[in-house]
Write a protein that holds these residues in place. Structure first.
Motif, PDB file in Angstrom:
ATOM      1  N   SER A 673       5.256 -30.010   7.761  1.00  0.00           N
ATOM      2  CA  SER A 673       5.567 -31.432   7.984  1.00  0.00           C
ATOM      3  C   SER A 673       6.236 -32.073   6.785  1.00  0.00           C
ATOM      4  CB  SER A 673       4.283 -32.213   8.310  1.00  0.00           C
ATOM      5  OG  SER A 673       3.637 -31.657   9.427  1.00  0.00           O
ATOM      6  N   TYR A 674       6.014 -31.545   5.563  1.00  0.00           N
ATOM      7  CA  TYR A 674       6.524 -32.211   4.376  1.00  0.00           C
ATOM      8  C   TYR A 674       8.029 -32.374   4.408  1.00  0.00           C
ATOM      9  CZ  TYR A 674       7.925 -27.723   2.263  1.00  0.00           C
ATOM     10  OH  TYR A 674       8.510 -26.503   1.995  1.00  0.00           O
ATOM     11  N   ARG A 675       8.732 -31.385   4.982  1.00  0.00           N
ATOM     12  CA  ARG A 675      10.191 -31.469   5.009  1.00  0.00           C
ATOM     13  C   ARG A 675      10.640 -32.684   5.821  1.00  0.00           C
ATOM     14  NH1 ARG A 675      11.205 -25.116   6.522  1.00  0.00           N
ATOM     15  NH2 ARG A 675      10.653 -24.223   4.493  1.00  0.00           N
ATOM     16  N   TYR A 710       0.320 -36.980   2.660  1.00  0.00           N
ATOM     17  CA  TYR A 710       0.640 -35.985   3.695  1.00  0.00           C
ATOM     18  C   TYR A 710       1.691 -34.997   3.179  1.00  0.00           C
ATOM     19  CZ  TYR A 710      -2.068 -38.334   7.332  1.00  0.00           C
ATOM     20  OH  TYR A 710      -3.103 -38.843   8.076  1.00  0.00           O
ATOM     21  N   ILE A 711       2.670 -35.521   2.452  1.00  0.00           N
ATOM     22  CA  ILE A 711       3.722 -34.628   1.922  1.00  0.00           C
ATOM     23  C   ILE A 711       3.125 -33.597   0.974  1.00  0.00           C
ATOM     24  CG2 ILE A 711       5.728 -34.591   0.372  1.00  0.00           C
ATOM     25  CD1 ILE A 711       6.544 -37.308   1.601  1.00  0.00           C
ATOM     26  N   PHE A 718       1.619 -25.147   2.710  1.00  0.00           N
ATOM     27  CA  PHE A 718       2.753 -24.220   2.847  1.00  0.00           C
ATOM     28  C   PHE A 718       2.738 -23.198   1.710  1.00  0.00           C
ATOM     29  CE2 PHE A 718       7.135 -22.871   2.204  1.00  0.00           C
ATOM     30  CZ  PHE A 718       7.529 -22.528   3.503  1.00  0.00           C
ATOM     31  N   SER A 719       2.477 -23.684   0.487  1.00  0.00           N
ATOM     32  CA  SER A 719       2.437 -22.772  -0.665  1.00  0.00           C
ATOM     33  C   SER A 719       1.330 -21.744  -0.501  1.00  0.00           C
ATOM     34  CB  SER A 719       2.207 -23.570  -1.957  1.00  0.00           C
ATOM     35  OG  SER A 719       3.293 -24.413  -2.203  1.00  0.00           O
ATOM     36  N   LEU A 720       0.173 -22.193  -0.034  1.00  0.00           N
ATOM     37  CA  LEU A 720      -0.932 -21.254   0.175  1.00  0.00           C
ATOM     38  C   LEU A 720      -0.561 -20.214   1.237  1.00  0.00           C
ATOM     39  CD1 LEU A 720      -4.020 -23.655   0.157  1.00  0.00           C
ATOM     40  CD2 LEU A 720      -3.568 -21.804  -1.457  1.00  0.00           C
ATOM     41  N   ALA A 721       0.119 -20.665   2.257  1.00  0.00           N
ATOM     42  CA  ALA A 721       0.455 -19.754   3.351  1.00  0.00           C
ATOM     43  C   ALA A 721       1.566 -18.784   2.971  1.00  0.00           C
ATOM     44  CB  ALA A 721       0.864 -20.565   4.571  1.00  0.00           C
ATOM     45  N   THR A 722       2.509 -19.226   2.132  1.00  0.00           N
ATOM     46  CA  THR A 722       3.697 -18.395   1.848  1.00  0.00           C
ATOM     47  C   THR A 722       3.721 -17.858   0.435  1.00  0.00           C
ATOM     48  OG1 THR A 722       4.971 -20.321   1.164  1.00  0.00           O
ATOM     49  CG2 THR A 722       5.033 -19.738   3.501  1.00  0.00           C
ATOM     50  N   GLU A 727       9.777 -23.326  -3.627  1.00  0.00           N
ATOM     51  CA  GLU A 727       9.279 -24.290  -4.600  1.00  0.00           C
ATOM     52  C   GLU A 727      10.409 -25.141  -5.172  1.00  0.00           C
ATOM     53  OE1 GLU A 727       6.487 -26.366  -6.778  1.00  0.00           O
ATOM     54  OE2 GLU A 727       6.059 -24.790  -5.320  1.00  0.00           O
ATOM     55  N   GLU A 728      11.500 -24.463  -5.516  1.00  0.00           N
ATOM     56  CA  GLU A 728      12.620 -25.176  -6.120  1.00  0.00           C
ATOM     57  C   GLU A 728      13.226 -26.174  -5.136  1.00  0.00           C
ATOM     58  OE1 GLU A 728      14.754 -26.520  -9.089  1.00  0.00           O
ATOM     59  OE2 GLU A 728      13.203 -24.964  -9.263  1.00  0.00           O
ATOM     60  N   GLU A 729      13.308 -25.728  -3.896  1.00  0.00           N
ATOM     61  CA  GLU A 729      13.853 -26.625  -2.862  1.00  0.00           C
ATOM     62  C   GLU A 729      13.013 -27.896  -2.755  1.00  0.00           C
ATOM     63  OE1 GLU A 729      14.083 -26.870   1.969  1.00  0.00           O
ATOM     64  OE2 GLU A 729      13.719 -24.923   1.036  1.00  0.00           O
ATOM     65  N   PHE A 730      11.703 -27.745  -2.788  1.00  0.00           N
ATOM     66  CA  PHE A 730      10.793 -28.897  -2.715  1.00  0.00           C
ATOM     67  C   PHE A 730      11.003 -29.827  -3.912  1.00  0.00           C
ATOM     68  CE2 PHE A 730       6.652 -30.697  -4.007  1.00  0.00           C
ATOM     69  CZ  PHE A 730       6.466 -31.564  -2.933  1.00  0.00           C
TER      70      PHE A 730
END
Length: 1830
Positions: A673-675, A710-711, A718-722, A727-730
């Motif tokens: 959802s953060y995106r 929420y973001i 997402f980080s935990l899952a992947t 990271e850089e994109e975020f």
């Protein structure tokens, strides 16, 4: 051997120890001791409350306690290791103990008892804490209770406010000053303004129903009703009463008591009521006879109403008797309460004159948990909860509720074939999906448990009944689906059987097919008709039928047109069920994907309470939609999320924020959802600048806190899952987002533009984002974001509102977790300081600036104790550089600004000042040596440094002001003073280095000294006024800061050198004030400065007049304020005398010191005398002493005049009007009759000198009039009249002449009391200086005699010892450390003899000159010289006469004046005898005159006097004089006394002649019952003549009958010898001989004396006569307040001083005469006073006093003649006789003065016009020779 203790350091005494052993220390139970050493079962130490006394005590008497030792060694201090609350409690109770006893002494009974109860309560709570068995929550409650009680007691007793954190006292050194201020302010506000509760509850307790016609059971229903909206606010509370009107279940209190909960503040208004409906259970008619019918109906009984607003003013525990009303017609029953509220009297009436419902009503405030703690008994005993209809103002998460309320409104029924209307009863059932009745789910209200069914009221013969009965259906959520409510309608017959016949029913399902519950509102239900015996058990059969007319299909006209209907109102209050279809559509989005768009759009229209009910489900739905269709629904989901987030900002739903936080942390699963959230948020931000309408964007930014939550959480998931992909994109996305934010913030807009408002919205929410960013980004990175974002704002902001918001953002930043970290703080601090500096320089938003500053400094203090010391030092350096100067200016600005009006504004103003002051103190306390050096070096010029020093000194003076902090903020004041003195020590170096010698700057040095003086004189540093425990704590923590500052003043003074002259005499007063502080070390340091000042002044001027003048002026004002003491006087004297020993100007220095010391003596006396409760006499005497000192020794006219008026006020208050006049005359004499303008002074306005003198004259005359001193008033009237005459002011001249005339009238018409005079000696060192070892003569009060005066003096000096002799005391008495009083009566010697000896002057006039303007007084003491003749003691009885001359005449400015001179002469026995007989002759003539002129009301005084003289003479009285002085031996041995012997013989014959005439007068006036006594007196008179050897009178006596003026022996018509006419002129015979005391040793032992004593009822034993104390009761009969001469003594002759008295009695008499009392009487001064106005009889006839007249009995003593005779008098020729008699002279008046100036000045020394004497003739001596050989 004594060994120092290591662990045994502190203990409590278990058993009292007397300390009787050597070096023993007495102990009391409960004392706390500090132990120093131990030895074989003994300890050595001291009691903590008295550390100076050390000793030993048994170790077994001590209970040891754990303690922490500070400064181990010689100066160690011990702190017990125990709960700080216990420590505080113990010390506080000790302090209270002493003060509590004082309350009893001061008679403050109310506080005494209240404090006693609180102390006991605290002790009880202390036991609970010490036992340690309390749970954590209970311990917290107990501590809170203890601290509340301690604070209450401290406040009541005026003790200090204690700063606390979590119930524990705070050490001010361990926290920042700003934190300390916050704690103090919080506690102060809490004390002043208790928080207003937002939630309220109503407690109801039903007692009984009082009625005369009960007999049926009752049901009582309470509910709260809104009269404005005409609807109930709460459900009903239901109580059942028995037939007696009492609760049916008295043992179950929850069925009688309830709490109406969750009332909002808006519900406590006048139009909200408690409504009570009462229903009876019984027959249809209340008056029906009993019948066989057992069926009972619920029938209306009555209604009561009370306004909730009435409970706000009533006593909280009042019981109320509510009046019960009944409706006139039953059809009005549904609205009876409305009619009562509207006072529609025609529709209701009282149900009975005595009917009333007794209830207890009480409003409680606070949340329900608080009530459970405070009213534990209430909840333990049992109370039912009655809820509000609907949710409370604040909905709490987790609150479970599922209540359906149904109100039976009304019905419309057909007759059904009957002739009359039906009696309809409704029975209500709730049935589940299976058609089974739900048990206990139908409740009439709280209080009673629910039932299976409910029977409605029965309204008699009514086809359109209106019930308005509310039911509560608490149906479980899982049973709602498929359940329905059935209403059965029955007709109730009134026949014998009383049958209830079913004739129809209605029903309503509780849930619709789509899952929605029955909508709230009114429903018109269909009544389905049925037969009487129809079974309704098969529910499915009727459930298929329609239930509501609203839901009927349009083609079903039959049912729609039916006349019968039934209306109900439903209301659902549920946290789980919803009536909203849109909500259900959203939650079931997967079933209907096509409705998603509509559902998201309609979400904003759904009620907030519906959304929060299903918050988690709704959020799951939104993020589910976002995950599956982000492209299609992303924006709408984002908007819906924003709507929900902002919904939780509402105060009603704010408690659901934790629910959302929990959801984000635990249930949120939108890892992608953060995106979308970042994307949509950036899209909105980018549109801000161009958008015309900003409302929606502002809503988005308001929700930015939770959007970021929420973001961030989504990114973490997402980080935990992947494993941290993308990271850089975020990071790039976040950076871009912040770039967009910075761009829109950088826009410079006007305050009215929408963009500026949007910027403000963002800044308000931005600080909440920091914490979320820290979860992913490093601290420095986040700090960079913040710095750049805040830095992007335009510098010159036009929008004031944006500036304020920007400052709020800075404040939240400083208070955020981000700022706490030192790494981020060093990045953010410059931004914060820049903004803060700008605002403070412009004096804008100071409240917010103070808040930011406070937060910054609080953090610095915290870090100081950590490891980052260098960082903290740099921060302090930055803050000092940026803000110290502007902070000082800000404090100066807001302190000098006029205080705004309005309490709220004043409070805010005070807050800002206090917070800035706390910030300044915190900053200064953080500064080290290095910081001070850098600060002082930073000033580029001396002027800048000078300005800074002046500024900071001024600010420090402001901080010291008493009003800066509240009275009880001693802790804060001490911290302030500690910081000030530390800073001053640093700055004094700069002062010495930069502003001395050629760079000297007076203004800076003056400001420094002024600050130092004010610092030392602060009340909060006067340790002497504190309790010992408080003083000890302050000294241990700070030392005596006054001494430190005093040493600094002395040091700086010594550095001044020749510049000291700049401060002389300006600094004398301030330094003098410092030396008066009762601190020995400070005095020793500061007093030598005066020597220095004298020295420098001597060098400059050659004298030190300025120093002297300033010292004297300031001493008066300072000592009158209560400063200074005897120790100071001695110290001042000794130190300065020692200092000037080697000075060249030593002599003049000693003179100055002596003058100042004497002034101090008098000022100290004056202050002591002026204390409340001191007697007026002492105050007046002291004021006179001080007044004279100012005039004679100091020549300080203004001070002299001030004390004149102080003395005047004292006299006026004491009603000493004569003295008040003389006092004011002193000021009058200083003025002239001139037109010189005078300034406003004391109470006088600005006026000319003439006007003021005129006013003074009039005031003085008025007071002379009041004091009956009219002669003095006449002189002033004349002077004033002359002035008026010279100005041709005839109007005032007329008034003045009339006033003068009125004073003459008063002289002649009004009587004046004659005062007594007393000599008083004050001996011993304990007397005040103005009395010590001095003797005074005092004018007594009206009617005051010696005993009364002596008692008054002993009352004034309660520690004084009365001396029992009149001899002059020796040096041991003078130097004794005690007080000795020597008091005896004295006789005035009038100066105006001419008036007194003049014939024809009325007694009213003479009385004035006899007792006014008296400068000399006399006292006579009899003694025996040579061998005492036991047979006739008068041969050797001499009189020692002491004459006292005063410094001023009496009366004057005081009632007493000091004796200036004493003269001692001795009066021979012969002279003594002459004066005694002269006095008695005068008395006889006076009484005869009064009797003849009928001035006597009765003849008793004359009877007494005749009896006393004749009786004494018959029994050998005059014969003793003959034996003593007419014997040949005496005449041969004393040839020089021939003339005096002749005079004595004359007087004896004169007395006999007067007695004969007196008896003739007596015979004329004597009443019948006293005739026997008169006859006896005549007989005794003949015996007396025989004893004197008188057969008939000599030729010159027989030449003509005796004539008196007005028939009295006053003046003779013919040439009668002067013996008989003593008022005529005579030579030797008229010579004034030394007057003897009127005490006589005569004998009175005749039967006549006994008879007279029987008449008067007076008798006394011989022991009483000879052993009475000296008394003023022996005053002469011519005194206005002397005793009436109708009193005599009936003592036996042997006890009354006859020549034959026993030796022991003679000895007693001689001893007793050591304290005589005397007063003046002239032989020509008769008494004008009516005997009725004389003193009581017991004041006459004191036989203990010396008597030298054998003819006088005790009660007949008269005054001696005033005389200027001495032993050296030249003998004159024989007495001459007056050629003319009876010639009346005009009354003498005070002479008209020569007005060469102010004649008032000479008034006291004037004497009346002397009257010419009668011509004298020769031949008197031959007559005497004839008498010698008669």
């Amino acid at each position: 051997m004594w060994i120092p203790t290591n662990h045994e350091k502190y203990g409590v005494v278990l058993v009292s120890f007397r300390g009787t052993v050597q070096h023993g220390l007495p102990l009391e139970i409960g004392d706390t001791v500090q132990i120093l050493e131990k030895c074989e079962g003994w300890y050595r130490g001291y009691i903590l409350k008295n550390p100076n006394v050390k000793g030993i005590f048994p170790s077994s008497y001590i209970h040891l306690k754990n303690a922490h030792v500070k400064n181990k060694g010689q100066f160690e201090t011990v702190l017990p290791v125990e709960d700080s609350v216990i420590t505080e409690m113990t010390s506080t109770l000790r302090d209270w103990g002493a003060m509590w006893k004082q309350l009893y002494v001061k008679n403050e009974g109310d506080l005494f008892h209240r404090l006693w109860h609180v102390m006991n309560e605290i002790l009880d709570l202390r036991r609970q804490v010490l036992v340690g068995h309390l749970t954590h929550d209970r311990m917290r409650d107990v501590k809170q209770h203890i601290t509340a009680r301690l604070d209450w007691g401290n406040e009541q007793l005026g003790l200090d406010l204690v700063p606390r954190r979590e119930f524990s006292m705070v050490d001010p050194d361990e926290i920042s000053v700003t934190e300390l201020y916050k704690l103090m302010e919080h506690r102060h506000r809490k004390k002043d303004t208790p928080a207003v509760a937002s939630t309220h509850h109503l407690f109801v307790h039903v007692k009984s129903l009082v009625s005369a016609n009960l007999g049926e059971e009752l049901e009582v229903f309470f509910h709260i009703y809104d009269g404005r909206e005409n609807r109930p606010l709460s459900e009903r509370f239901f109580v059942k009463l028995n037939k007696s009107g009492l609760p049916k279940s008295p043992e179950k209190t929850e069925r009688q008591c309830t709490l109406f909960v969750d009332l909002g503040s808006s519900d406590l208004r006048k139009d909200v009521y408690i409504v009570v409906h009462i229903v009876r259970i019984g027959r249809m008619g209340a008056g029906e006879k009993k019948n066989l019918c057992s069926v009972q109906y619920r029938r209306p009984f009555g209604c009561a109403v009370v306004s909730i607003a009435d409970l706000l003013t009533a006593d909280s525990k009042d019981d109320h008797l509510l009046k019960v009303y009944a409706c006139n017609t039953e059809s009005e029953w549904h609205q009876i309460h409305e009619n009562i509220i509207k006072k529609a009297n025609s529709r209701y009436n009282l149900s009975g004159s005595n009917t009333g419902l007794a209830v207890a009503l009480q409003l409680l405030h606070g949340d329900i948990e608080q009530l459970r703690r405070e009213y534990m008994v209430l909840f333990t005993r049992g109370v039912s909860i009655t809820r509000k209809l609907g949710f409370s103002d604040v909905i709490m998460p987790g609150e479970m509720r599922n209540d359906l309320y149904i109100t039976l409104e009304k019905g419309e029924f057909e007759k059904g074939g009957k002739s009359v209307a039906r009696n309809v009863e409704i029975t209500v059932y709730v049935l589940d999906i299976d058609g089974q009745i739900l048990k206990t789910h139908v409740a009439a209200g709280s209080g009673e448990p629910g039932g299976d069914e409910y029977h409605s009221l029965v309204l008699y013969h009514n086809n359109s009944p209106r019930w308005a009965e509310q039911l509560k259906l608490p149906i479980p959520v899982d049973m709602f689906r498929g359940s329905h409510v059935r209403f059965e309608f029955r007709h109730c017959s009134t026949k014998d059987k009383g049958e209830k016949k079913l004739f129809g029913y209605s029903f309503v399902p509780l849930m619709q097919e789509d899952g929605r519950t029955l909508p709230d509102g009114t429903h018109e239900l269909i009544i389905h008709k049925c037969e009487e015996n129809t079974s309704l058990a098969e529910c499915p059969r009727y459930l298929k039928l329609p239930f509501s007319k609203a839901n009927l299909p349009s083609n079903n006209q039959t049912l729609k047109g039916a006349k019968e209907s039934f209306w109900i109102t439903s209301f659902l209050c549920s946290t789980k069920l919803t009536q909203n279809g849109d909500m259900l559509d959203l939650l079931k989005w997967r079933a209907h994907p096509e409705r998603i768009n509509d559902s998201l759009s309609k979400l904003k229209e759904i009620d907030g309470s519906e959304i929060v009910k299903f918050l988690q489900d709704t959020l799951d739905t939104l993020f589910g939609i976002l995950d599956e269709s982000s492209q299609r629904y992303g924006l709408k989901v984002f908007d819906s999320l924003v709507h929900i987030i902002n919904l939780l900002q509402d105060s009603k739903f704010q408690h659901f924020k934790p629910v959302m936080d929990t959801y984000i942390e635990s249930h949120f699963a939108g890892a992608l959802s953060y995106r979308d959230l970042i994307k949509v948020l950036k899209w909105y931000v980018d549109r801000i600048v161009d958008a015309e309408i900003q409302d929606h964007i502002q809503q988005v930014l308001k929700a930015s806190e939770y959007i970021f939550k929420y973001i961030i959480q989504s990114r973490r998931l997402f980080s935990l899952a992947t494993g941290g992909q993308n990271e850089e994109e975020f990071r790039v996305c976040i950076h871009e987002l912040f770039m967009s934010i910075r761009f829109f913030l950088s826009q410079d807009n006007k305050s009215t533009s929408p963009v500026a408002q949007t910027q403000a919205v963002f800044l308000r929410t931005f600080p909440a984002v920091y914490g979320e960013l820290l979860k992913i980004f490093a601290v420095r990175e986040v700090a960079g974001f913040v710095r750049e974002t805040l830095g992007s704002l335009p510098t010159a902001v036009h929008a004031d509102c944006l500036e304020a918001v920007k400052l709020q953002c800075i404040a939240k930043t400083v208070e955020s977790q981000l700022y706490v970290n030192p790494e981020s703080r060093c990045i953010l601090l410059p931004v914060v300081l820049r903004v803060l500096q700008a605002h403070m320089q412009e004096q804008r938003d100071l409240v917010m600036c103070a808040r930011i500053f406070t937060s910054m400094l609080s953090l610095i203090k915290k870090e100081e104790n950590g490891t980052a010391e260098p960082v903290v030092s740099e921060e302090v350096e930055l803050i000092v550089e940026s803000l110290l100067g502007v902070l000082l200016r800000t404090i100066l600005e807001i302190s000098n600004r006029p205080q705004p009006s309005g309490p709220a504004m004043r409070l805010q103003f005070q807050d800002v000042t206090g917070e800035f002051v706390a910030c300044l103190l915190a900053l200064l306390r953080q500064m080290s040596d290095r910081h001070y050096q850098q600060l002082l070096q930073a000033f580029s010029t001396k002027d800048n440094l000078r300005d800074f020093l002046l500024q900071i000194f001024t600010v420090f003076r402001i901080l010291i002001r008493p009003e800066m902090f509240s009275k009880d903020w001693t802790v804060m004041r001490l911290v302030t003073n500690n910081v000030i003195i530390t800073t001053v020590l640093y700055l004094s170096d700069a002062l010495r280095k930069n502003f001395l010698n050629d760079k000297f700057d007076y203004k800076v040095w003056d400001s420094y000294f002024y600050l130092s003086v004010i610092f030392i004189n602060q009340p909060c540093l006067q340790l002497e006024s504190f309790s010992p425990s408080k003083r000890k704590k302050i000294l241990e923590k700070y030392g005596d800061m006054r001494v430190m500052m005093g040493c600094e003043i002395f040091s700086m003074w010594q550095n001044l050198g020749e510049h000291k002259l700049n401060f002389i005499p300006a600094m004398i007063g301030p330094f003098l004030e410092v030396t008066l502080v009762p601190q020995p070390d400070l005095r020793n340091v500061m007093i030598p400065i005066f020597h220095d000042m004298m020295d420098w002044e001597q060098r400059r001027s050659g004298n030190f007049k300025q120093v002297e003048a300033k010292l004297i002026d300031k001493l008066d004002s300072l000592m009158s304020e209560g400063k200074g003491d005897e120790t100071y006087r001695e110290l001042f004297n000794s130190i300065l005398l020692k200092k000037i020993e080697r000075e060249t100007w030593r002599e003049s220095g000693i003179s100055l010191i002596a003058t100042v010391t004497r002034l101090m003596e008098r000022l100290l006396d004056y202050r002591d005398c002026m204390k409340l409760g001191e007697v007026d006499g002492k105050k007046i005497g002291c004021t006179v002493s001080l007044l004279n000192f100012y005039k004679t020794e100091l020549n300080k006219e203004e001070m002299y005049i001030r004390y004149i008026h102080k003395l005047y006020d004292l006299h006026f208050k004491a009603q000493n009007y004569t003295e008040a006049s003389y006092t004011l005359l002193l000021y009058d004499e200083l003025l002239e009759w001139s037109d010189r303008p005078l300034r406003e002074f004391l109470n006088y306005p600005m006026q000319s000198e003439w006007q003021r003198k005129e006013y003074l004259h009039l005031t003085i005359v008025q007071n002379f009039d009041r004091g009956k001193c009219w002669e003095n008033g006449i002189i002033l009237c004349r002077e004033l009249a002359d002035q008026y005459e010279s100005y041709y002011d005839y109007r005032n001249l007329s008034k003045m002449r009339m006033m003068e005339a009125s004073l003459y009238d008063k002289i002649m018409d009004q009587q004046r009391l004659e005062p007594e005079f007393f000599r008083v000696g004050f001996y011993g060192k304990k007397f005040p200086f103005f009395l010590r070892n001095k003797e005074f003569v005092c004018r007594g009060h009206d009617y005051e005699r010696l005993e009364a005066f002596q008692q008054r003096m002993l009352n004034e000096f309660p520690h004084a010892i009365a001396m029992q002799h009149v001899n002059q005391p020796d040096q041991t008495i003078y130097q004794a450390d005690a007080q000795y009083l020597q008091i005896y009566a004295v006789t005035p010697i009038p100066e105006s003899q001419d008036v007194l000896q003049r014939d024809g002057v009325p007694d009213n006039i003479k009385s004035f000159y006899k007792f006014n303007h008296i400068l000399r007084f006399r006292y006579d003491r009899p003694f025996h010289k040579g061998t005492k003749d036991k047979e006739n003691e008068f041969k050797s009885l001499w009189v020692e006469r002491t004459t006292l001359t005063l410094v001023q005449s009496l009366p004057g400015i005081s009632r007493w004046f000091e004796v200036d001179k004493r003269e001692l002469v001795e009066v021979s026995p012969l002279e003594n005898a002459i004066e005694v007989i002269e006095n008695k002759n005068l008395q006889l003539r006076t009484l005869i005159t009064q009797c003849q002129s009928r001035q006597m009301q009765n003849i008793n005084p004359l009877t007494m006097c005749l009896n006393g003289v004749i009786d004494a003479a018959v029994n050998g009285g005059l014969a003793r004089y003959q034996e003593a002085f007419f014997a040949k031996d005496y005449i041969m041995n004393h040839p020089e006394d021939g003339e005096k012997i002749g005079r004595l013989r004359e007087l004896m014959f004169e007395q006999a002649h007067i007695l004969e005439y007196g008896l003739a007068v007596h015979e004329k006036f004597v009443p019948q019952d006293m005739r026997p006594l008169h006859k006896k007196l005549v007989d005794q008179f003949h015996l007396m003549k025989s004893s004197l050897g008188i057969q008939e009178f000599p030729a010159y006596v027989r030449a003509s009958p005796v004539h008196f003026t007005n028939g009295s022996p006053r003046t003779c018509r013919n040439s009668v010898p002067n013996i008989i006419s003593p008022d005529g002129g005579r030579g030797v015979a008229r010579r004034s001989y030394p007057a003897v005391n009127r005490y006589s040793s005569s004998s009175l032992s005749s039967q006549a004396s006994n008879e007279v004593s029987n008449i008067t009822g007076q008798s006394e034993s011989s022991d009483e006569v000879f052993n009475m104390q000296p008394s003023p009761s022996t005053s002469s009969l011519s005194s206005n307040h002397s005793a009436s001469p109708n009193v005599t003594s009936s003592a036996p002759s042997s006890a009354r001083g006859s020549p034959q008295m026993a030796e022991k009695h003679k000895h007693s008499r001689e001893n007793a005469c050591l304290s005589p009392r005397d007063r003046p009487v002239s032989a020509i001064f008769p008494n004008p006073m009516d005997p009725a106005q004389r003193a009581p009889p017991h004041q006459i006839g004191d036989a203990t006093l010396p008597r030298s007249d054998p003819n006088l009995s005790a009660p007949d003593k008269v005054r001696p003649t005033p005389s200027s005779w001495s032993l050296d008098s030249v003998k004159e020729g024989a007495p001459s006789f007056s050629d003319s008699f009876g010639k009346m002279l005009c009354p003498p008046v005070p002479p008209r003065p020569l007005y060469s100036g102010s004649s008032a000045k000479n008034m006291r020394s004037q004497s009346p016009v002397s009257a010419s004497r009668s011509p004298q003739k020769d031949g008197g001596l031959s007559l005497i020779l004839i008498m010698f050989h008669f």
